[in-house]
Scaffold this motif. Structure first.
Motif, PDB file in Angstrom:
ATOM      1  N   ASP A  31       0.856  -1.193   0.000  1.00 27.75           N
ATOM      2  CA  ASP A  31       0.000   0.000   0.000  1.00 27.75           C
ATOM      3  C   ASP A  31       0.889   1.239   0.000  1.00 27.75           C
ATOM      4  O   ASP A  31       1.149   1.850   1.048  1.00 27.75           O
ATOM      5  N   LEU A  32       1.358   1.625  -1.184  1.00 31.61           N
ATOM      6  CA  LEU A  32       2.261   2.760  -1.309  1.00 31.61           C
ATOM      7  C   LEU A  32       1.488   4.066  -1.339  1.00 31.61           C
ATOM      8  O   LEU A  32       0.339   4.110  -1.791  1.00 31.61           O
ATOM      9  N   PRO A  33       2.093   5.152  -0.893  1.00 34.64           N
ATOM     10  CA  PRO A  33       1.451   6.464  -1.002  1.00 34.64           C
ATOM     11  C   PRO A  33       1.260   6.846  -2.471  1.00 34.64           C
ATOM     12  O   PRO A  33       1.977   6.383  -3.363  1.00 34.64           O
ATOM     13  N   GLU A  34       0.305   7.713  -2.713  1.00 29.35           N
ATOM     14  CA  GLU A  34      -0.031   8.102  -4.085  1.00 29.35           C
ATOM     15  C   GLU A  34       1.147   8.764  -4.784  1.00 29.35           C
ATOM     16  O   GLU A  34       1.468   8.450  -5.940  1.00 29.35           O
ATOM     17  N   GLN A  35       1.810   9.683  -4.114  1.00 29.72           N
ATOM     18  CA  GLN A  35       2.919  10.401  -4.738  1.00 29.72           C
ATOM     19  C   GLN A  35       4.067   9.461  -5.083  1.00 29.72           C
ATOM     20  O   GLN A  35       4.655   9.553  -6.165  1.00 29.72           O
ATOM     21  N   GLN A  36       4.377   8.537  -4.182  1.00 34.96           N
ATOM     22  CA  GLN A  36       5.465   7.594  -4.453  1.00 34.96           C
ATOM     23  C   GLN A  36       5.122   6.694  -5.643  1.00 34.96           C
ATOM     24  O   GLN A  36       5.984   6.420  -6.487  1.00 34.96           O
ATOM     25  N   MET A  37       3.875   6.261  -5.718  1.00 40.28           N
ATOM     26  CA  MET A  37       3.468   5.408  -6.829  1.00 40.28           C
ATOM     27  C   MET A  37       3.555   6.171  -8.161  1.00 40.28           C
ATOM     28  O   MET A  37       3.988   5.620  -9.184  1.00 40.28           O
ATOM     29  N   TYR A  38       3.161   7.441  -8.140  1.00 41.57           N
ATOM     30  CA  TYR A  38       3.225   8.261  -9.358  1.00 41.57           C
ATOM     31  C   TYR A  38       4.671   8.505  -9.773  1.00 41.57           C
ATOM     32  O   TYR A  38       5.005   8.447 -10.967  1.00 41.57           O
ATOM     33  N   GLU A  39       5.537   8.765  -8.808  1.00 35.38           N
ATOM     34  CA  GLU A  39       6.948   8.998  -9.128  1.00 35.38           C
ATOM     35  C   GLU A  39       7.603   7.736  -9.687  1.00 35.38           C
ATOM     36  O   GLU A  39       8.444   7.808 -10.596  1.00 35.38           O
ATOM     37  N   GLU A  40       7.237   6.577  -9.175  1.00 37.47           N
ATOM     38  CA  GLU A  40       7.770   5.325  -9.711  1.00 37.47           C
ATOM     39  C   GLU A  40       7.301   5.100 -11.153  1.00 37.47           C
ATOM     40  O   GLU A  40       8.065   4.608 -11.987  1.00 37.47           O
ATOM     41  N   ALA A  41       6.070   5.472 -11.433  1.00 41.35           N
ATOM     42  CA  ALA A  41       5.559   5.343 -12.804  1.00 41.35           C
ATOM     43  C   ALA A  41       6.309   6.271 -13.752  1.00 41.35           C
ATOM     44  O   ALA A  41       6.688   5.873 -14.866  1.00 41.35           O
ATOM     45  N   LEU A  42       6.566   7.510 -13.338  1.00 42.99           N
ATOM     46  CA  LEU A  42       7.324   8.443 -14.175  1.00 42.99           C
ATOM     47  C   LEU A  42       8.750   7.963 -14.398  1.00 42.99           C
ATOM     48  O   LEU A  42       9.299   8.092 -15.508  1.00 42.99           O
ATOM     49  N   GLU A  43       9.354   7.425 -13.356  1.00 43.02           N
ATOM     50  CA  GLU A  43      10.720   6.902 -13.495  1.00 43.02           C
ATOM     51  C   GLU A  43      10.752   5.729 -14.483  1.00 43.02           C
ATOM     52  O   GLU A  43      11.684   5.607 -15.293  1.00 43.02           O
ATOM     53  N   ALA A  44       9.735   4.886 -14.432  1.00 42.95           N
ATOM     54  CA  ALA A  44       9.663   3.765 -15.371  1.00 42.95           C
ATOM     55  C   ALA A  44       9.484   4.272 -16.799  1.00 42.95           C
ATOM     56  O   ALA A  44      10.066   3.716 -17.742  1.00 42.95           O
ATOM     57  N   LEU A  45       8.713   5.336 -16.991  1.00 39.16           N
ATOM     58  CA  LEU A  45       8.548   5.909 -18.333  1.00 39.16           C
ATOM     59  C   LEU A  45       9.856   6.495 -18.840  1.00 39.16           C
ATOM     60  O   LEU A  45      10.213   6.335 -20.017  1.00 39.16           O
ATOM     61  N   GLU A  46      10.584   7.181 -17.979  1.00 41.88           N
ATOM     62  CA  GLU A  46      11.844   7.820 -18.396  1.00 41.88           C
ATOM     63  C   GLU A  46      12.912   6.791 -18.735  1.00 41.88           C
ATOM     64  O   GLU A  46      13.735   7.008 -19.621  1.00 41.88           O
TER      65      GLU A  46
END
Length: 312
Positions: A31-46
């Motif tokens: 159960d990750l925080p919303e901001q951390q999950m979003y940042e991980e998604a952006l890092e995966a895109l980059e």
């Protein structure tokens, strides 16, 4: 009595154990925080890890549907699907974003990604690297791409994606015009001259400044002559001669005749494949009801071809 109690206790223990074994799937994802999950998604895109980006963005949207990153995650998910070679999912995500957020300040990006996804879907691996005639292929994805880019240019002409969309539309117009000529040629070979003339006129009126214009005029000439309409045929011929004086016109019914065709009386030729039905980008006038419909022909057997149809 004691035996029944023992069986009951064993069954209860087994049920509790089964629940603990099969009920733990919901806790696989932390159960990750919303901001951390979003940042991980952006890092995966980059970094180009698009499967992980899709997974993270889907999870973010599922767990935080009304969070502050929800709208942006939906937009990033379209791009992730596109890069992950999931065109249907990308187009569906784009349609969903446009429907849910019609006034979003980045909605032009959604239209652009939808058009770009369909554009790349139309250009398959074989059409890119092999000499395959695109005019005979179904233009469904090309139509979707053209409509998306057209909407983008119409509603958001100042969008930073508008110049690239306009350049791609030039290619798409040429592609769609070539397909219309392919269909018109098929109709002429089947004797459906009214339908062929309508296809040629459609290209001239709705898809101007494309390389298919002289072919469209030639289709109109041949069709009108076959329909005994000399004035319309002469008008199309005059336009063709004035604008394309070097165009070499050959009747479609007589083209591609080889020595083998003449020797076998065309009995061994493969029948051309029927084009997929298409109403084009703009609304086309209905065809005349008096036009004779092309009758389907039965496939000839190997014996019929070997005997040149003598025993048919």
């Amino acid at each position: 009595m004691r035996l029944s109690k023992a069986f009951g206790i064993a069954a209860l223990c087994l049920a509790i154990t089964g629940c603990s074994i099969f009920g733990g799937d919901d806790n696989d994802q932390p159960d990750l925080p919303e901001q951390q999950m979003y940042e991980e998604a952006l890092e995966a895109l980059e970094t180009g890890n698009y499967p992980l980006a899709v997974e993270r963005l889907q999870l973010l949207e599922a767990r935080y549907p009304f969070g502050r990153y929800s709208e942006q995650a939906q937009l990033e998910l379209i791009y992730a699907y596109y890069q992950n070679h999931e065109p249907e999912a990308a187009r569906s995500a784009a349609d969903r974003f446009i429907r849910l957020h019609p006034n979003h300040h980045n909605i032009d990006y959604a239209y652009y990604l939808k058009g770009l996804t369909a554009f790349e879907q139309d250009r398959s691996f074989f059409t890119r690297y092999l000499p395959i005639d695109e005019s005979s292929r179904d233009p469904g994805a090309a139509l979707t791409s053209f409509e998306s880019f057209s909407t983008l240019l119409e509603r958001y002409p100042d969008s930073p994606y508008a110049p690239d969309a306009q350049k791609r539309m030039v290619h798409l117009k040429n592609r769609l015009a070539a397909y219309e000529i392919h269909v018109a040629r098929y109709y002429i070979k089947r004797g459906a001259f009214v339908a062929a003339a309508n296809r040629g006129r459609y290209v001239v009126e709705n898809l101007p400044r494309t390389p298919a214009i002289p072919d469209a005029l030639a289709v109109m000439i041949e069709s009108y002559e076959a329909l005994n309409m000399p004035q319309l045929a002469a008008s199309a011929r005059a336009v063709l001669s004035a604008n394309y004086p070097d165009y070499q016109y050959q009747p479609i019914g007589e083209e591609n005749k080889t020595l083998w065709d003449a020797a076998t009386f065309n009995l061994l030729d493969d029948e051309p494949e029927a084009p997929a039905p298409s109403d084009g980008i703009f609304k086309r006038e209905p065809q005349s009801r008096t036009e004779p419909a092309a009758q389907p022909e039965q496939e000839r057997s190997l014996f019929s071809k070997a005997t040149f149809g003598i025993f048919d």
